[in-house]
Design a protein around this motif. Structure first.
Motif, PDB file in Angstrom:
ATOM      1  N   LEU A 142       0.843  -1.184   0.000  1.00 49.00           N
ATOM      2  CA  LEU A 142       0.000   0.000   0.000  1.00 49.00           C
ATOM      3  C   LEU A 142       0.882   1.238   0.000  1.00 49.00           C
ATOM      4  O   LEU A 142       1.800   1.342   0.825  1.00 49.00           O
ATOM      5  CB  LEU A 142      -0.890   0.027   1.239  1.00 49.00           C
ATOM      6  N   PRO A 143       0.636   2.190  -0.889  1.00 54.82           N
ATOM      7  CA  PRO A 143       1.452   3.409  -0.898  1.00 54.82           C
ATOM      8  C   PRO A 143       1.163   4.284   0.313  1.00 54.82           C
ATOM      9  O   PRO A 143       0.114   4.168   0.951  1.00 54.82           O
ATOM     10  CB  PRO A 143       1.018   4.099  -2.197  1.00 54.82           C
ATOM     11  N   LEU A 144       2.110   5.177   0.618  1.00 53.10           N
ATOM     12  CA  LEU A 144       1.964   6.104   1.735  1.00 53.10           C
ATOM     13  C   LEU A 144       1.829   7.527   1.206  1.00 53.10           C
ATOM     14  O   LEU A 144       2.407   7.883   0.180  1.00 53.10           O
ATOM     15  CB  LEU A 144       3.177   6.025   2.667  1.00 53.10           C
ATOM     16  N   GLN A 145       1.080   8.332   1.940  1.00 49.00           N
ATOM     17  CA  GLN A 145       1.008   9.757   1.649  1.00 49.00           C
ATOM     18  C   GLN A 145       2.231  10.460   2.234  1.00 49.00           C
ATOM     19  O   GLN A 145       3.025   9.871   2.967  1.00 49.00           O
ATOM     20  CB  GLN A 145      -0.281  10.336   2.239  1.00 49.00           C
ATOM     21  N   ASP A 146       2.399  11.720   1.904  1.00 50.19           N
ATOM     22  CA  ASP A 146       3.577  12.458   2.356  1.00 50.19           C
ATOM     23  C   ASP A 146       3.707  12.468   3.877  1.00 50.19           C
ATOM     24  O   ASP A 146       4.818  12.507   4.416  1.00 50.19           O
ATOM     25  CB  ASP A 146       3.536  13.900   1.842  1.00 50.19           C
ATOM     26  N   ASN A 147       2.571  12.446   4.591  1.00 45.94           N
ATOM     27  CA  ASN A 147       2.610  12.471   6.058  1.00 45.94           C
ATOM     28  C   ASN A 147       2.669  11.069   6.668  1.00 45.94           C
ATOM     29  O   ASN A 147       2.522  10.905   7.882  1.00 45.94           O
ATOM     30  CB  ASN A 147       1.415  13.235   6.624  1.00 45.94           C
ATOM     31  N   GLY A 148       2.867  10.049   5.822  1.00 46.47           N
ATOM     32  CA  GLY A 148       3.018   8.688   6.330  1.00 46.47           C
ATOM     33  C   GLY A 148       1.719   7.962   6.577  1.00 46.47           C
ATOM     34  O   GLY A 148       1.711   6.911   7.229  1.00 46.47           O
ATOM     35  N   SER A 149       0.619   8.464   6.063  1.00 37.12           N
ATOM     36  CA  SER A 149      -0.675   7.811   6.242  1.00 37.12           C
ATOM     37  C   SER A 149      -1.028   6.986   5.005  1.00 37.12           C
ATOM     38  O   SER A 149      -0.415   7.133   3.940  1.00 37.12           O
ATOM     39  CB  SER A 149      -1.775   8.849   6.494  1.00 37.12           C
ATOM     40  N   VAL A 150      -2.012   6.109   5.152  1.00 39.46           N
ATOM     41  CA  VAL A 150      -2.530   5.343   4.013  1.00 39.46           C
ATOM     42  C   VAL A 150      -3.949   5.823   3.719  1.00 39.46           C
ATOM     43  O   VAL A 150      -4.692   6.219   4.624  1.00 39.46           O
ATOM     44  CB  VAL A 150      -2.533   3.824   4.278  1.00 39.46           C
ATOM     45  N   VAL A 166      -4.115  -9.606   4.261  1.00 38.48           N
ATOM     46  CA  VAL A 166      -3.708  -8.215   4.474  1.00 38.48           C
ATOM     47  C   VAL A 166      -3.103  -8.162   5.874  1.00 38.48           C
ATOM     48  O   VAL A 166      -3.730  -8.603   6.838  1.00 38.48           O
ATOM     49  CB  VAL A 166      -4.897  -7.244   4.373  1.00 38.48           C
ATOM     50  N   SER A 167      -1.878  -7.655   5.981  1.00 38.30           N
ATOM     51  CA  SER A 167      -1.188  -7.622   7.280  1.00 38.30           C
ATOM     52  C   SER A 167      -0.568  -6.244   7.481  1.00 38.30           C
ATOM     53  O   SER A 167       0.353  -5.856   6.746  1.00 38.30           O
ATOM     54  CB  SER A 167      -0.122  -8.713   7.350  1.00 38.30           C
ATOM     55  N   ILE A 168      -1.082  -5.506   8.457  1.00 35.14           N
ATOM     56  CA  ILE A 168      -0.690  -4.110   8.632  1.00 35.14           C
ATOM     57  C   ILE A 168      -0.515  -3.793  10.119  1.00 35.14           C
ATOM     58  O   ILE A 168      -1.297  -4.252  10.950  1.00 35.14           O
ATOM     59  CB  ILE A 168      -1.751  -3.166   8.023  1.00 35.14           C
ATOM     60  N   MET A 169       0.488  -2.992  10.430  1.00 36.06           N
ATOM     61  CA  MET A 169       0.655  -2.521  11.802  1.00 36.06           C
ATOM     62  C   MET A 169      -0.411  -1.468  12.109  1.00 36.06           C
ATOM     63  O   MET A 169      -0.761  -0.647  11.268  1.00 36.06           O
ATOM     64  CB  MET A 169       2.062  -1.962  12.030  1.00 36.06           C
ATOM     65  N   MET A 170      -0.916  -1.508  13.325  1.00 38.35           N
ATOM     66  CA  MET A 170      -1.940  -0.539  13.711  1.00 38.35           C
ATOM     67  C   MET A 170      -1.313   0.825  13.992  1.00 38.35           C
ATOM     68  O   MET A 170      -1.913   1.861  13.693  1.00 38.35           O
ATOM     69  CB  MET A 170      -2.698  -1.036  14.944  1.00 38.35           C
ATOM     70  N   VAL A 171      -0.104   0.822  14.557  1.00 38.12           N
ATOM     71  CA  VAL A 171       0.631   2.053  14.837  1.00 38.12           C
ATOM     72  C   VAL A 171       2.063   1.880  14.349  1.00 38.12           C
ATOM     73  O   VAL A 171       2.711   0.886  14.669  1.00 38.12           O
ATOM     74  CB  VAL A 171       0.623   2.386  16.340  1.00 38.12           C
ATOM     75  N   SER A 172       2.555   2.858  13.599  1.00 34.89           N
ATOM     76  CA  SER A 172       3.917   2.787  13.081  1.00 34.89           C
ATOM     77  C   SER A 172       4.929   3.072  14.179  1.00 34.89           C
ATOM     78  O   SER A 172       4.804   4.065  14.908  1.00 34.89           O
ATOM     79  CB  SER A 172       4.104   3.789  11.944  1.00 34.89           C
ATOM     80  N   ASN A 179      -3.091   3.746  11.933  1.00 30.54           N
ATOM     81  CA  ASN A 179      -3.781   3.298  10.721  1.00 30.54           C
ATOM     82  C   ASN A 179      -5.256   2.977  10.974  1.00 30.54           C
ATOM     83  O   ASN A 179      -5.613   2.501  12.056  1.00 30.54           O
ATOM     84  CB  ASN A 179      -3.074   2.073  10.144  1.00 30.54           C
ATOM     85  N   PRO A 180      -6.117   3.194   9.970  1.00 30.63           N
ATOM     86  CA  PRO A 180      -7.556   2.914  10.095  1.00 30.63           C
ATOM     87  C   PRO A 180      -7.843   1.419   9.930  1.00 30.63           C
ATOM     88  O   PRO A 180      -8.416   0.973   8.933  1.00 30.63           O
ATOM     89  CB  PRO A 180      -8.171   3.740   8.958  1.00 30.63           C
ATOM     90  N   ILE A 181      -7.445   0.647  10.931  1.00 25.84           N
ATOM     91  CA  ILE A 181      -7.503  -0.810  10.833  1.00 25.84           C
ATOM     92  C   ILE A 181      -8.933  -1.316  10.654  1.00 25.84           C
ATOM     93  O   ILE A 181      -9.182  -2.230   9.844  1.00 25.84           O
ATOM     94  CB  ILE A 181      -6.858  -1.449  12.081  1.00 25.84           C
TER      95      ILE A 181
END
Length: 409
Positions: A142-150, A166-172, A179-181
């Motif tokens: 998944l790409p990231l926005q300039d502020n590090g969000s998806v 789909v495997s994503i961290m909830m907090v970087s 992230n909007p899990i």
């Protein structure tokens, strides 16, 4: 209870480092342990030390009760439906690897897709790289926005009927992005994929409700949430765990062993082969008691205030580059930065000379470092025992760092 009062429960923080009072700003790597957890470990080893599930003597029964009692505390802590959905592991890394090796190998085939993000910790990248190599699946980011969000629109586009995981961290652990899990989970389920959540940076800092999130798996570690090292949790929905094979075999997880065939115990014990992490689980249970007494909502709000204050103060230092959500945007309780062209290791060394502990390096996120176009960063991460005075010490230390390396500014 305010942060200064809470700090009194952490004996390690009452010391000087290099002649200065310790300011510990590396809780995202590992948190410090309150006296309640230290005493729980001491009590187990002094009074109850025994193996679990195997004997009928008093010590064995007490140890088993404490171990399984910790499982019940974890179930309640994340609001799982059943205690059978709580598996103790060595930590987040083991939990994610177990999911990849057990569920992944059985359910992912050539041409299937696995979706993660550029911000993931290595422990949520490499297991999927390996699974993709073994099965011929396709790993997508998944790409990231300039502020590090998806963006959810990007998730809707990238997650397709071919997506199985789909495997994503909830907090970087670097950007502080939250992230909007829940929303991504819904998108994944609509396409027939399962959702795995890396909760290593979430469980210590904010409430997690796995039933509300509707995630299929959740992984987190005890050592980041005031608990001991070497203990973690793999949560999984019961119907998924029931159909998964263990990846570690031996004592404790078996039901019957014949010469050529064996059967497994029921959940959760079929995934806990060998002598389990008894003291670690008991310590984790004590940590959960401690965090819940203070209140996860209170901890989260405190850390957000500290992060906002740190962003405000660090932004006044000329030459600072701060990564992740911008000032005024919601972020977790950490700030990652670089000071001009000074290498982060040099920044951390100067700060350490002032008794200030921060993290420096790639933070086990080399793909993210490449995306940020840098090789390393420094990170200050806050927890329930940190104060605004700690942030002020950090700012003073960074001003001194700039003076020390004035030739590069």
């Amino acid at each position: 209870m305010n942060a200064k009062e809470i700090k009194q429960y952490f004996p390690i923080l009452d010391q000087k480092v290099n002649g200065h009072p310790l300011v510990y700003l590396d809780s995202a790597a590992t948190s410090q342990k309150p006296i309640q957890v230290i005493e729980a470990l001491n009590k187990y080893y002094r009074e109850d030390n025994s193996n679990v599930h195997r004997g009928v003597h008093t010590l064995g029964n007490r140890a088993t009760d404490a171990y399984e009692g910790a499982r019940d505390k974890v179930r309640k802590f994340i609001n799982a439906k059943a205690r059978e959905e709580i598996v103790f592991t060595r930590g987040t890394t083991t939990s994610l690897n177990t999911i990849a090796q057990s569920y992944g190998r059985a359910n992912v085939k050539e041409g299937d897709e696995i979706v993660i993000t550029y911000m993931e910790h290595h422990s949520n990248i490499i297991p999927w790289q390996q699974l993709a190599k073994e099965t011929g699946a396709v790993l997508k980011y998944l790409p990231l926005q300039d502020n590090g969000s998806v963006l959810l629109d990007d998730a809707r586009e990238l997650i397709t009927e071919k997506t199985k995981i789909v495997s994503i961290m909830m907090v970087s652990n670097v950007l502080g992005t939250i992230n909007p899990i829940k929303e991504i989970t819904k998108i994944a389920h609509e396409k027939g994929a399962i959702m795995i959540v890396d909760g290593a940076q979430t469980a210590p800092h904010m409430k997690i409700d796995v039933q509300d999130l509707d995630c299929d798996f959740l992984a987190f570690s005890g050592h980041k949430m005031c608990g001991p090292t070497g203990i973690g949790v793999m949560y999984g929905k019961k119907d998924l765990l029931d159909n998964m094979e263990p990846v570690e075999f031996g004592g404790e997880m078996i039901d019957f062993v014949g010469l050529y065939e064996s059967t497994w115990k029921e959940l959760p014990w079929k995934f806990e082969g060998g002598t389990p992490i008894i003291a670690g689980a008991i310590g984790l249970g004590a940590a959960i008691d401690f965090l819940e007494e203070i209140g996860l909502d209170e901890i989260e709000q405190h850390e957000h205030r500290l992060a906002d204050y740190a962003m405000e103060q660090l932004s006044t230092i000329e030459g600072m580059t701060i990564y992740g959500p911008l000032a005024g945007e919601k972020r977790a309780g950490l700030v990652t930065f670089n000071v001009g062209d000074v290498h982060p290791h040099d920044v951390a060394t100067v700060l350490d000379a002032e008794g200030i502990a921060v993290r420096a390096g790639h933070h086990c996120t080399q793909p993210l470092m490449k995306w940020l176009e840098c090789s390393a960063t420094a990170r200050a991460s806050f927890y329930l025992y940190n104060t605004e005075e700690d942030v002020d010490r950090l700012v003073q230390g960074l001003v001194q760092t700039k003076e020390y390396f004035s030739d590069v500014f």
